[in-house]
Design a protein around this motif. Structure first.
Motif, short mmCIF file in Angstrom:
data_model
loop_
_atom_site.label_atom_id
_atom_site.label_comp_id
_atom_site.label_asym_id
_atom_site.label_seq_id
_atom_site.Cartn_x
_atom_site.Cartn_y
_atom_site.Cartn_z
N SER A 1 0.82 -1.21 0.00
CA SER A 1 0.00 0.00 0.00
C SER A 1 0.85 1.26 0.00
O SER A 1 0.40 2.33 -0.41
CB SER A 1 -0.94 0.00 1.21
N THR A 2 2.10 1.16 0.47
CA THR A 2 3.00 2.33 0.45
C THR A 2 3.61 2.54 -0.93
O THR A 2 4.14 3.61 -1.22
CB THR A 2 4.13 2.17 1.47
N THR B 1 0.21 3.74 -4.18
CA THR B 1 -0.56 4.76 -3.43
C THR B 1 -1.89 5.09 -4.11
O THR B 1 -2.74 5.75 -3.50
CB THR B 1 0.26 6.04 -3.28
#
Length: 570
Positions: free
Chosen positions: A163-164, A167
Protein backbone atom coordinates in the motif's frame (compact mmCIF):
# COMPACT_ATOMS: atom_id res chain seq x y z
CA UNK A 1 -51.08 -8.14 3.75
CA UNK A 2 -49.33 -7.80 0.40
CA UNK A 3 -47.93 -4.39 1.38
CA UNK A 4 -46.58 -5.76 4.68
CA UNK A 5 -44.87 -8.61 2.87
CA UNK A 6 -43.36 -6.19 0.36
CA UNK A 7 -42.18 -3.92 3.20
CA UNK A 8 -40.48 -6.84 4.98
CA UNK A 9 -38.82 -7.99 1.76
CA UNK A 10 -37.58 -4.47 1.00
CA UNK A 11 -36.19 -4.23 4.55
CA UNK A 12 -34.33 -7.54 4.17
CA UNK A 13 -32.99 -6.63 0.73
CA UNK A 14 -31.87 -3.23 1.99
CA UNK A 15 -30.12 -4.85 4.95
CA UNK A 16 -28.06 -7.06 2.65
CA UNK A 17 -27.41 -4.53 -0.13
CA UNK A 18 -27.01 -1.11 1.52
CA UNK A 19 -23.23 -1.19 1.91
CA UNK A 20 -23.18 2.14 3.76
CA UNK A 21 -25.30 0.80 6.62
CA UNK A 22 -23.56 -0.06 9.90
CA UNK A 23 -26.01 -2.94 10.34
CA UNK A 24 -25.06 -4.28 6.90
CA UNK A 25 -21.31 -4.11 7.65
CA UNK A 26 -21.75 -5.82 11.04
CA UNK A 27 -23.95 -8.50 9.45
CA UNK A 28 -21.38 -9.02 6.68
CA UNK A 29 -18.54 -9.68 9.12
CA UNK A 30 -20.70 -11.82 11.41
CA UNK A 31 -21.79 -14.10 8.55
CA UNK A 32 -18.35 -14.39 6.92
CA UNK A 33 -16.57 -15.11 10.22
CA UNK A 34 -19.19 -17.56 11.52
CA UNK A 35 -19.36 -19.52 8.24
CA UNK A 36 -15.56 -19.54 7.90
CA UNK A 37 -14.96 -20.75 11.46
CA UNK A 38 -17.53 -23.54 11.18
CA UNK A 39 -16.26 -24.74 7.79
CA UNK A 40 -12.69 -24.56 9.11
CA UNK A 41 -13.55 -27.25 11.65
CA UNK A 42 -14.19 -29.82 8.91
CA UNK A 43 -11.32 -32.30 8.70
CA UNK A 44 -10.14 -34.07 5.57
CA UNK A 45 -7.71 -36.87 6.30
CA UNK A 46 -7.47 -35.65 9.90
CA UNK A 47 -6.37 -32.16 8.79
CA UNK A 48 -8.40 -28.95 8.84
CA UNK A 49 -7.65 -25.42 7.62
CA UNK A 50 -8.90 -23.97 10.89
CA UNK A 51 -9.68 -20.27 11.21
CA UNK A 52 -7.97 -19.54 7.87
CA UNK A 53 -11.18 -20.73 6.17
CA UNK A 54 -12.57 -17.28 7.07
CA UNK A 55 -10.46 -15.98 4.16
CA UNK A 56 -12.24 -18.31 1.72
CA UNK A 57 -15.66 -17.40 3.12
CA UNK A 58 -14.79 -13.73 2.59
CA UNK A 59 -13.70 -14.42 -1.00
CA UNK A 60 -17.06 -16.05 -1.77
CA UNK A 61 -18.94 -13.14 -0.18
CA UNK A 62 -16.92 -10.59 -2.16
CA UNK A 63 -17.41 -12.51 -5.40
CA UNK A 64 -21.20 -12.32 -5.08
CA UNK A 65 -21.14 -8.61 -4.22
CA UNK A 66 -21.80 -9.01 -0.49
CA UNK A 67 -19.28 -6.35 0.52
CA UNK A 68 -18.68 -3.02 2.28
CA UNK A 69 -16.97 0.31 1.44
CA UNK A 70 -13.27 -0.13 0.72
CA UNK A 71 -12.14 2.35 3.40
CA UNK A 72 -14.15 0.49 6.05
CA UNK A 73 -12.72 -2.87 4.93
CA UNK A 74 -9.20 -1.42 5.01
CA UNK A 75 -9.61 0.02 8.51
CA UNK A 76 -10.97 -3.23 9.96
CA UNK A 77 -8.28 -5.21 8.14
CA UNK A 78 -5.47 -3.06 9.54
CA UNK A 79 -6.89 -2.92 13.07
CA UNK A 80 -7.34 -6.69 13.12
CA UNK A 81 -3.74 -7.17 11.96
CA UNK A 82 -2.39 -4.82 14.65
CA UNK A 83 -4.33 -6.60 17.40
CA UNK A 84 -3.28 -10.03 16.10
CA UNK A 85 0.47 -9.39 15.82
CA UNK A 86 0.61 -7.46 19.11
CA UNK A 87 -0.95 -10.31 21.09
CA UNK A 88 1.46 -12.75 19.40
CA UNK A 89 4.36 -10.53 20.49
CA UNK A 90 3.13 -10.43 24.09
CA UNK A 91 2.83 -14.21 24.09
CA UNK A 92 6.29 -14.99 22.68
CA UNK A 93 8.12 -12.05 24.31
CA UNK A 94 8.97 -13.67 27.67
CA UNK A 95 10.66 -16.62 25.94
CA UNK A 96 12.03 -14.87 22.84
CA UNK A 97 15.60 -14.29 24.01
CA UNK A 98 15.69 -17.38 26.26
CA UNK A 99 15.11 -19.56 23.17
CA UNK A 100 18.72 -19.00 22.10
CA UNK A 101 20.30 -21.69 24.28
CA UNK A 102 22.92 -24.19 23.14
CA UNK A 103 20.53 -26.38 21.13
CA UNK A 104 18.27 -23.36 20.58
CA UNK A 105 20.92 -21.50 18.58
CA UNK A 106 21.27 -24.44 16.21
CA UNK A 107 17.51 -24.89 15.84
CA UNK A 108 16.93 -21.18 15.25
CA UNK A 109 19.80 -21.11 12.77
CA UNK A 110 18.25 -23.99 10.83
CA UNK A 111 14.84 -22.31 10.94
CA UNK A 112 16.23 -18.98 9.71
CA UNK A 113 17.99 -20.83 6.89
CA UNK A 114 14.67 -22.45 5.98
CA UNK A 115 13.01 -19.02 5.78
CA UNK A 116 15.80 -17.76 3.50
CA UNK A 117 15.39 -20.84 1.28
CA UNK A 118 11.62 -20.20 1.01
CA UNK A 119 12.39 -16.72 -0.35
CA UNK A 120 15.08 -17.99 -2.74
CA UNK A 121 12.78 -20.70 -4.12
CA UNK A 122 10.07 -18.07 -4.59
CA UNK A 123 12.42 -15.92 -6.70
CA UNK A 124 13.56 -18.98 -8.67
CA UNK A 125 9.93 -19.85 -9.48
CA UNK A 126 9.25 -16.23 -10.40
CA UNK A 127 12.09 -16.12 -12.96
CA UNK A 128 11.37 -19.62 -14.33
CA UNK A 129 7.56 -19.63 -14.61
CA UNK A 130 6.41 -16.00 -14.83
CA UNK A 131 6.71 -13.00 -17.14
CA UNK A 132 9.11 -10.70 -15.27
CA UNK A 133 8.04 -7.69 -17.35
CA UNK A 134 4.61 -7.72 -15.68
CA UNK A 135 4.94 -5.63 -12.47
CA UNK A 136 2.05 -7.49 -10.80
CA UNK A 137 3.66 -10.94 -10.98
CA UNK A 138 6.28 -10.48 -8.27
CA UNK A 139 3.78 -9.19 -5.66
CA UNK A 140 1.52 -12.14 -6.52
CA UNK A 141 4.47 -14.47 -5.93
CA UNK A 142 4.92 -12.89 -2.50
CA UNK A 143 1.29 -13.80 -1.79
CA UNK A 144 2.03 -17.33 -3.01
CA UNK A 145 5.05 -17.49 -0.70
CA UNK A 146 3.02 -16.67 2.40
CA UNK A 147 0.26 -19.08 1.44
CA UNK A 148 2.88 -21.80 0.90
CA UNK A 149 4.37 -21.22 4.36
CA UNK A 150 0.87 -20.78 5.92
CA UNK A 151 1.84 -17.46 7.54
CA UNK A 152 -1.04 -15.00 7.70
CA UNK A 153 0.84 -12.18 9.54
CA UNK A 154 3.38 -12.17 6.71
CA UNK A 155 0.54 -11.72 4.22
CA UNK A 156 -0.67 -8.76 6.26
CA UNK A 157 2.80 -7.22 6.39
CA UNK A 158 3.25 -7.65 2.63
CA UNK A 159 -0.18 -6.14 1.96
CA UNK A 160 0.65 -3.16 4.15
CA UNK A 161 4.02 -2.64 2.45
CA UNK A 162 2.38 -2.81 -0.99
CA UNK A 163 0.00 0.00 0.00
CA UNK A 164 3.00 2.33 0.45
CA UNK A 165 4.14 1.59 -3.13
CA UNK A 166 0.77 1.53 -4.92
CA UNK A 167 -0.56 4.76 -3.43
CA UNK A 168 -3.36 4.92 -6.04
CA UNK A 169 -5.14 2.02 -4.35
CA UNK A 170 -4.49 -0.40 -7.23
CA UNK A 171 -2.16 -2.75 -5.37
CA UNK A 172 -2.29 -6.39 -6.62
CA UNK A 173 -4.73 -8.55 -4.65
CA UNK A 174 -2.05 -10.94 -3.38
CA UNK A 175 -4.59 -12.66 -1.11
CA UNK A 176 -5.77 -14.52 -4.24
CA UNK A 177 -2.37 -16.15 -4.69
CA UNK A 178 -2.19 -16.76 -0.93
CA UNK A 179 -5.52 -18.60 -1.03
CA UNK A 180 -4.36 -20.74 -3.97
CA UNK A 181 -1.18 -21.88 -2.22
CA UNK A 182 -2.44 -22.23 1.37
CA UNK A 183 -4.32 -25.61 1.33
CA UNK A 184 -1.49 -27.51 -0.35
CA UNK A 185 0.95 -25.68 1.94
CA UNK A 186 -0.66 -27.24 5.01
CA UNK A 187 -0.51 -30.70 3.43
CA UNK A 188 3.01 -30.16 2.10
CA UNK A 189 4.48 -29.31 5.51
CA UNK A 190 3.13 -32.51 7.04
CA UNK A 191 4.07 -34.54 3.95
CA UNK A 192 7.60 -33.09 4.02
CA UNK A 193 8.17 -34.19 7.61
CA UNK A 194 7.00 -37.70 6.70
CA UNK A 195 9.41 -37.80 3.73
CA UNK A 196 12.31 -36.87 6.03
CA UNK A 197 11.60 -40.01 8.05
CA UNK A 198 12.14 -42.18 4.97
CA UNK A 199 15.04 -40.19 3.55
CA UNK A 200 16.97 -40.47 6.82
CA UNK A 201 15.71 -44.03 7.55
CA UNK A 202 14.36 -43.07 10.95
CA UNK A 203 12.64 -45.60 13.21
CA UNK A 204 10.01 -43.98 15.39
CA UNK A 205 10.48 -46.38 18.31
CA UNK A 206 14.18 -45.51 18.52
CA UNK A 207 13.37 -41.78 18.64
CA UNK A 208 10.90 -42.35 21.48
CA UNK A 209 13.49 -44.38 23.36
CA UNK A 210 16.07 -41.61 22.92
CA UNK A 211 13.65 -39.09 24.41
CA UNK A 212 13.02 -41.38 27.39
CA UNK A 213 16.75 -41.40 28.04
CA UNK A 214 16.70 -37.62 28.35
CA UNK A 215 18.55 -36.72 25.17
CA UNK A 216 15.95 -34.28 23.86
CA UNK A 217 16.25 -30.49 23.65
CA UNK A 218 16.39 -28.56 26.95
CA UNK A 219 17.28 -31.55 29.08
CA UNK A 220 18.53 -30.92 32.62
CA UNK A 221 16.92 -27.51 32.93
CA UNK A 222 14.08 -28.44 35.29
CA UNK A 223 14.20 -28.05 39.09
CA UNK A 224 15.57 -31.09 40.92
CA UNK A 225 14.60 -31.85 44.55
CA UNK A 226 16.62 -34.05 46.91
CA UNK A 227 17.39 -34.73 50.59
CA UNK A 228 21.09 -34.95 51.41
CA UNK A 229 23.26 -35.30 54.51
CA UNK A 230 26.34 -33.17 55.21
CA UNK A 231 29.28 -35.60 55.35
CA UNK A 232 32.11 -33.39 54.04
CA UNK A 233 34.16 -32.37 57.09
CA UNK A 234 35.38 -29.28 55.24
CA UNK A 235 31.87 -27.82 55.58
CA UNK A 236 31.93 -27.92 59.41
CA UNK A 237 31.31 -24.35 60.61
CA UNK A 238 30.87 -22.94 57.09
CA UNK A 239 27.84 -20.76 56.33
CA UNK A 240 25.32 -21.46 53.59
CA UNK A 241 26.63 -18.44 51.68
CA UNK A 242 30.23 -19.72 51.86
CA UNK A 243 29.18 -23.16 50.58
CA UNK A 244 27.16 -21.57 47.79
CA UNK A 245 30.07 -19.35 46.70
CA UNK A 246 32.61 -22.16 46.84
CA UNK A 247 30.46 -24.53 44.76
CA UNK A 248 29.59 -21.75 42.29
CA UNK A 249 26.31 -23.54 41.60
CA UNK A 250 22.80 -22.23 42.10
CA UNK A 251 20.79 -24.15 44.69
CA UNK A 252 18.17 -23.41 47.33
CA UNK A 253 18.30 -25.02 50.78
CA UNK A 254 14.70 -24.74 51.98
CA UNK A 255 14.97 -26.79 55.23
CA UNK A 256 17.71 -28.02 57.53
CA UNK A 257 17.45 -30.71 60.24
CA UNK A 258 20.06 -30.11 62.96
CA UNK A 259 20.10 -32.14 66.20
CA UNK A 260 16.44 -33.07 65.81
CA UNK A 261 15.22 -29.57 65.06
CA UNK A 262 13.97 -28.36 61.66
CA UNK A 263 14.46 -24.73 60.66
CA UNK A 264 14.43 -22.48 57.61
CA UNK A 265 18.06 -21.66 56.75
CA UNK A 266 19.30 -18.30 55.53
CA UNK A 267 22.64 -17.18 54.10
CA UNK A 268 24.21 -17.02 57.60
CA UNK A 269 23.08 -20.52 58.70
CA UNK A 270 26.10 -22.62 59.78
CA UNK A 271 26.52 -26.17 58.48
CA UNK A 272 27.64 -29.08 60.70
CA UNK A 273 28.46 -32.68 59.87
CA UNK A 274 25.33 -34.79 60.14
CA UNK A 275 22.93 -31.99 59.21
CA UNK A 276 20.20 -33.10 56.85
CA UNK A 277 19.15 -30.71 54.07
CA UNK A 278 16.32 -30.31 51.59
CA UNK A 279 17.94 -28.99 48.39
CA UNK A 280 16.35 -27.72 45.16
CA UNK A 281 18.67 -27.14 42.20
CA UNK A 282 18.92 -27.48 38.44
CA UNK A 283 19.13 -31.10 37.27
CA UNK A 284 22.52 -30.47 35.68
CA UNK A 285 23.98 -29.35 39.05
CA UNK A 286 22.61 -32.16 41.23
CA UNK A 287 25.55 -34.54 40.81
CA UNK A 288 28.16 -31.89 41.70
CA UNK A 289 26.21 -30.78 44.79
CA UNK A 290 25.86 -34.34 46.07
CA UNK A 291 29.56 -35.02 45.46
CA UNK A 292 30.58 -31.92 47.46
CA UNK A 293 28.09 -31.91 50.36
CA UNK A 294 27.07 -35.51 50.90
CA UNK A 295 24.88 -38.43 49.80
CA UNK A 296 21.15 -38.49 49.09
CA UNK A 297 19.12 -39.84 52.03
CA UNK A 298 15.56 -40.21 53.32
CA UNK A 299 14.49 -37.58 55.88
CA UNK A 300 11.53 -37.45 58.29
CA UNK A 301 10.62 -33.78 58.38
CA UNK A 302 8.01 -34.40 61.07
CA UNK A 303 10.67 -33.61 63.72
CA UNK A 304 10.30 -29.85 63.92
CA UNK A 305 9.71 -27.18 66.52
CA UNK A 306 7.33 -25.14 64.38
CA UNK A 307 5.16 -26.73 61.69
CA UNK A 308 6.51 -25.94 58.22
CA UNK A 309 4.21 -25.70 55.24
CA UNK A 310 4.77 -25.39 51.50
CA UNK A 311 2.37 -23.31 49.46
CA UNK A 312 2.11 -22.24 45.83
CA UNK A 313 1.43 -18.49 45.68
CA UNK A 314 0.35 -16.48 42.64
CA UNK A 315 1.98 -13.06 42.20
CA UNK A 316 -0.79 -10.53 41.51
CA UNK A 317 0.62 -7.49 43.33
CA UNK A 318 1.91 -5.08 40.60
CA UNK A 319 4.53 -3.72 43.04
CA UNK A 320 6.37 -7.06 42.92
CA UNK A 321 6.65 -6.92 39.11
CA UNK A 322 10.35 -6.91 38.09
CA UNK A 323 11.84 -7.48 41.53
CA UNK A 324 14.40 -10.29 41.72
CA UNK A 325 14.19 -13.21 44.11
CA UNK A 326 17.45 -12.11 45.71
CA UNK A 327 16.18 -8.55 46.12
CA UNK A 328 13.09 -9.75 47.99
CA UNK A 329 15.26 -11.28 50.81
CA UNK A 330 12.74 -14.04 51.44
CA UNK A 331 14.86 -16.04 53.89
CA UNK A 332 16.46 -13.21 55.89
CA UNK A 333 13.47 -10.84 56.09
CA UNK A 334 10.43 -13.08 55.76
CA UNK A 335 11.78 -16.35 57.17
CA UNK A 336 10.76 -18.44 54.14
CA UNK A 337 12.43 -19.92 51.09
CA UNK A 338 11.27 -19.91 47.48
CA UNK A 339 12.21 -23.14 45.74
CA UNK A 340 10.47 -23.04 42.35
CA UNK A 341 8.82 -20.56 40.00
CA UNK A 342 6.20 -21.54 37.41
CA UNK A 343 5.81 -19.19 34.45
CA UNK A 344 3.57 -19.78 31.42
CA UNK A 345 3.24 -23.43 32.43
CA UNK A 346 7.03 -23.93 32.64
CA UNK A 347 8.73 -24.70 35.95
CA UNK A 348 11.89 -22.65 36.55
CA UNK A 349 14.63 -23.03 39.14
CA UNK A 350 14.49 -20.10 41.56
CA UNK A 351 17.82 -18.35 40.99
CA UNK A 352 18.51 -15.17 42.98
CA UNK A 353 18.75 -13.11 39.77
CA UNK A 354 15.38 -14.26 38.39
CA UNK A 355 13.00 -11.25 38.03
CA UNK A 356 9.46 -11.97 39.21
CA UNK A 357 6.48 -11.11 37.03
CA UNK A 358 2.77 -10.77 37.68
CA UNK A 359 1.23 -14.16 36.92
CA UNK A 360 4.22 -16.17 38.23
CA UNK A 361 3.47 -18.96 40.69
CA UNK A 362 6.11 -19.39 43.38
CA UNK A 363 6.56 -22.36 45.74
CA UNK A 364 7.17 -20.99 49.24
CA UNK A 365 8.35 -23.09 52.23
CA UNK A 366 8.39 -21.88 55.83
CA UNK A 367 6.42 -21.54 59.08
CA UNK A 368 2.70 -21.15 58.44
CA UNK A 369 2.44 -17.60 59.77
CA UNK A 370 5.45 -16.47 57.69
CA UNK A 371 4.03 -18.10 54.55
CA UNK A 372 0.72 -16.30 55.17
CA UNK A 373 2.54 -12.94 55.40
CA UNK A 374 4.32 -13.59 52.10
CA UNK A 375 1.00 -14.66 50.55
CA UNK A 376 -0.50 -11.27 51.44
CA UNK A 377 2.58 -9.49 50.10
CA UNK A 378 2.47 -11.32 46.75
CA UNK A 379 -1.27 -10.72 46.30
CA UNK A 380 -2.39 -14.27 45.50
CA UNK A 381 -5.67 -13.00 44.02
CA UNK A 382 -6.71 -15.16 41.08
CA UNK A 383 -9.62 -12.81 40.40
CA UNK A 384 -7.19 -9.96 39.75
CA UNK A 385 -5.48 -12.00 37.04
CA UNK A 386 -8.77 -12.61 35.26
CA UNK A 387 -8.96 -8.92 34.27
CA UNK A 388 -6.73 -8.24 31.23
CA UNK A 389 -4.37 -5.26 31.42
CA UNK A 390 -6.08 -3.27 28.68
CA UNK A 391 -4.00 -0.14 29.34
CA UNK A 392 -0.72 -1.99 28.71
CA UNK A 393 -2.08 -3.46 25.47
CA UNK A 394 -3.11 -0.12 24.00
CA UNK A 395 -0.07 1.77 25.30
CA UNK A 396 2.04 -0.87 23.56
CA UNK A 397 0.00 -0.64 20.35
CA UNK A 398 0.39 3.15 20.38
CA UNK A 399 4.17 2.92 20.77
CA UNK A 400 4.31 0.13 18.17
CA UNK A 401 2.46 2.17 15.55
CA UNK A 402 4.72 5.18 16.12
CA UNK A 403 7.81 2.95 15.94
CA UNK A 404 6.50 1.19 12.83
CA UNK A 405 5.86 4.53 11.12
CA UNK A 406 9.46 5.72 11.47
CA UNK A 407 11.14 5.79 8.01
CA UNK A 408 14.60 4.26 7.54
CA UNK A 409 16.30 5.20 4.28
CA UNK A 410 18.42 2.41 2.78
CA UNK A 411 20.56 2.65 -0.38
CA UNK A 412 18.86 1.25 -3.45
CA UNK A 413 15.35 1.29 -2.05
CA UNK A 414 12.71 3.37 -3.86
CA UNK A 415 11.06 4.49 -0.63
CA UNK A 416 12.30 4.56 2.98
CA UNK A 417 11.64 1.28 4.75
CA UNK A 418 9.13 1.21 7.60
CA UNK A 419 8.32 -1.67 9.90
CA UNK A 420 4.70 -0.69 9.44
CA UNK A 421 1.60 -1.60 11.41
CA UNK A 422 2.65 -5.26 11.46
CA UNK A 423 6.36 -5.09 12.28
CA UNK A 424 6.30 -2.12 14.67
CA UNK A 425 3.68 -3.44 17.11
CA UNK A 426 5.23 -6.92 16.93
CA UNK A 427 8.71 -5.75 17.98
CA UNK A 428 7.35 -3.47 20.71
CA UNK A 429 5.13 -6.29 22.03
CA UNK A 430 8.09 -8.66 22.20
CA UNK A 431 10.14 -6.07 24.10
CA UNK A 432 7.27 -5.22 26.46
CA UNK A 433 6.55 -8.90 27.05
CA UNK A 434 10.19 -9.46 28.01
CA UNK A 435 11.23 -6.19 29.67
CA UNK A 436 7.97 -4.42 30.51
CA UNK A 437 8.47 -5.05 34.22
CA UNK A 438 11.50 -2.74 34.15
CA UNK A 439 9.22 0.24 33.50
CA UNK A 440 6.49 -1.08 35.81
CA UNK A 441 4.22 -2.26 32.98
CA UNK A 442 2.12 -5.26 34.00
CA UNK A 443 2.04 -7.38 30.86
CA UNK A 444 0.32 -10.47 32.24
CA UNK A 445 -2.69 -11.62 30.27
CA UNK A 446 -4.35 -14.99 30.80
CA UNK A 447 -3.81 -17.48 27.99
CA UNK A 448 -7.52 -17.53 27.22
CA UNK A 449 -7.70 -13.70 27.05
CA UNK A 450 -4.63 -13.57 24.79
CA UNK A 451 -6.11 -16.23 22.50
CA UNK A 452 -9.47 -14.46 22.36
CA UNK A 453 -8.00 -11.07 21.40
CA UNK A 454 -5.60 -12.71 18.96
CA UNK A 455 -8.32 -14.73 17.22
CA UNK A 456 -10.64 -11.72 17.00
CA UNK A 457 -7.87 -9.73 15.33
CA UNK A 458 -7.07 -12.61 12.98
CA UNK A 459 -10.65 -13.24 11.79
CA UNK A 460 -11.27 -9.52 11.25
CA UNK A 461 -8.11 -9.36 9.13
CA UNK A 462 -8.88 -12.53 7.14
CA UNK A 463 -12.50 -11.57 6.52
CA UNK A 464 -11.48 -8.11 5.25
CA UNK A 465 -8.75 -9.46 2.97
CA UNK A 466 -11.08 -12.12 1.58
CA UNK A 467 -13.97 -9.72 0.91
CA UNK A 468 -11.65 -7.26 -0.89
CA UNK A 469 -10.03 -10.02 -2.97
CA UNK A 470 -13.33 -11.77 -3.77
CA UNK A 471 -14.38 -9.43 -6.60
CA UNK A 472 -11.50 -10.54 -8.85
CA UNK A 473 -10.59 -13.88 -7.29
CA UNK A 474 -12.17 -16.28 -9.76
CA UNK A 475 -10.88 -14.35 -12.75
CA UNK A 476 -7.38 -14.51 -11.24
CA UNK A 477 -7.56 -18.23 -10.47
CA UNK A 478 -9.62 -19.67 -13.31
CA UNK A 479 -8.65 -17.40 -16.16
CA UNK A 480 -5.23 -16.39 -14.83
CA UNK A 481 -2.31 -18.16 -13.18
CA UNK A 482 -4.19 -19.93 -10.37
CA UNK A 483 -2.82 -23.42 -11.10
CA UNK A 484 0.67 -21.98 -11.45
CA UNK A 485 0.35 -20.42 -7.99
CA UNK A 486 -0.61 -23.85 -6.63
CA UNK A 487 2.41 -25.53 -8.28
CA UNK A 488 4.97 -22.88 -7.30
CA UNK A 489 3.51 -22.72 -3.79
CA UNK A 490 4.05 -26.46 -3.40
CA UNK A 491 7.68 -26.10 -4.49
CA UNK A 492 8.20 -23.21 -2.05
CA UNK A 493 6.80 -25.41 0.74
CA UNK A 494 8.63 -28.65 0.02
CA UNK A 495 12.14 -27.81 -1.19
CA UNK A 496 13.37 -26.05 2.01
CA UNK A 497 11.90 -28.82 4.21
CA UNK A 498 13.71 -31.51 2.24
CA UNK A 499 16.99 -29.58 2.60
CA UNK A 500 16.79 -28.42 6.23
CA UNK A 501 15.26 -31.60 7.68
CA UNK A 502 18.03 -34.01 6.60
CA UNK A 503 20.72 -31.50 7.63
CA UNK A 504 19.18 -31.20 11.10
CA UNK A 505 19.19 -34.98 11.37
CA UNK A 506 22.46 -36.01 9.72
CA UNK A 507 24.66 -33.04 10.59
CA UNK A 508 23.31 -31.94 13.98
CA UNK A 509 21.82 -35.30 15.16
CA UNK A 510 18.54 -33.81 16.38
CA UNK A 511 15.76 -36.14 17.45
CA UNK A 512 13.21 -36.65 14.68
CA UNK A 513 10.32 -35.39 16.82
CA UNK A 514 12.27 -32.24 17.66
CA UNK A 515 12.84 -31.73 13.91
CA UNK A 516 9.09 -32.12 13.28
CA UNK A 517 8.39 -29.41 15.87
CA UNK A 518 11.14 -27.19 14.46
CA UNK A 519 9.68 -27.43 10.94
CA UNK A 520 6.16 -26.68 12.22
CA UNK A 521 7.56 -23.65 14.07
CA UNK A 522 9.53 -22.48 11.04
CA UNK A 523 6.30 -22.44 9.04
CA UNK A 524 4.32 -21.21 12.10
CA UNK A 525 1.85 -23.97 11.28
CA UNK A 526 -0.31 -25.35 14.16
CA UNK A 527 -1.77 -28.26 12.09
CA UNK A 528 1.77 -29.59 11.52
CA UNK A 529 2.47 -29.34 15.26
CA UNK A 530 -0.80 -31.14 16.01
CA UNK A 531 0.24 -33.97 13.68
CA UNK A 532 3.68 -34.19 15.32
CA UNK A 533 2.10 -34.34 18.77
CA UNK A 534 -0.25 -37.11 17.61
CA UNK A 535 2.64 -39.42 16.68
CA UNK A 536 4.87 -38.63 19.70
CA UNK A 537 4.07 -39.33 23.35
CA UNK A 538 6.66 -36.83 24.63
CA UNK A 539 6.99 -33.04 24.57
CA UNK A 540 9.80 -32.89 21.99
CA UNK A 541 7.66 -31.52 19.11
CA UNK A 542 6.24 -28.76 21.32
CA UNK A 543 9.75 -27.90 22.56
CA UNK A 544 11.12 -27.67 19.02
CA UNK A 545 8.13 -25.59 17.92
CA UNK A 546 8.30 -23.13 20.82
CA UNK A 547 12.10 -22.77 20.49
CA UNK A 548 11.97 -21.41 16.94
CA UNK A 549 8.46 -19.93 16.77
CA UNK A 550 9.23 -16.44 18.20
CA UNK A 551 12.16 -15.75 15.87
CA UNK A 552 10.40 -17.25 12.85
CA UNK A 553 7.23 -15.22 13.37
CA UNK A 554 9.35 -12.08 13.55
CA UNK A 555 11.38 -12.99 10.46
CA UNK A 556 8.29 -13.92 8.42
CA UNK A 557 6.74 -10.50 9.07
CA UNK A 558 9.98 -8.55 8.66
CA UNK A 559 11.15 -10.27 5.46
CA UNK A 560 7.69 -9.77 3.89
CA UNK A 561 8.20 -6.03 4.02
CA UNK A 562 11.85 -6.20 2.94
CA UNK A 563 10.99 -8.27 -0.16
CA UNK A 564 8.06 -6.04 -1.14
CA UNK A 565 9.78 -2.70 -0.57
CA UNK A 566 13.17 -3.68 -2.01
CA UNK A 567 12.06 -5.70 -5.04
CA UNK A 568 8.43 -4.90 -5.83
CA UNK A 569 8.98 -1.15 -5.78
CA UNK A 570 11.78 -1.11 -8.36
Amino acid sequence: MHSIFRYVMNWIVNLFTNTESVAHIALLYAIVIAVGVYLGKIKVGGISLGVTFVLFAGIVAGHFGFTAPTDILTFIQDFGLILFVFMIGLQVGPGFFESFGMAGIKLNGLAATGILLNILVMFACYFIFFDTSNPANLPMMVGTLYGAVTNTPGLGAANEALSTIFTDGNAPQIASAYACAYPLGVLGIIGGTILIRYICRIKMENEEKQLEEGEGVKANQKPHKMHIEVTNSYLEGKTLLQVHDFLNRDFVCSRILHEGHVSIPNRHTVFHKGDQLYIVCAEADAEAIVAFIGPVIQVDWAQQDRPLVSKRIVITNPKINGKTLGGMHFSSVHGVNVTRVTRHGMELFATTSLPLQVGDRIMVVGPEDAVDRVTNLMGNSIRRLDAPNIATIFVGICIGIIFGSMPFALPGMPVPIKLGIAGGPLIIAILIGRYGYKIKLVTYTTTSANMMLREIGLVLFLASVGIKAGANFFETVVQGDGLLYVLTGFLITMIPILIIGPIARMRFKFNYFTIMGMIAGTYTDPPALAYANSVCSKQAPAVGYSTVYPLCMFLRIFTAQIVVLFFCGT
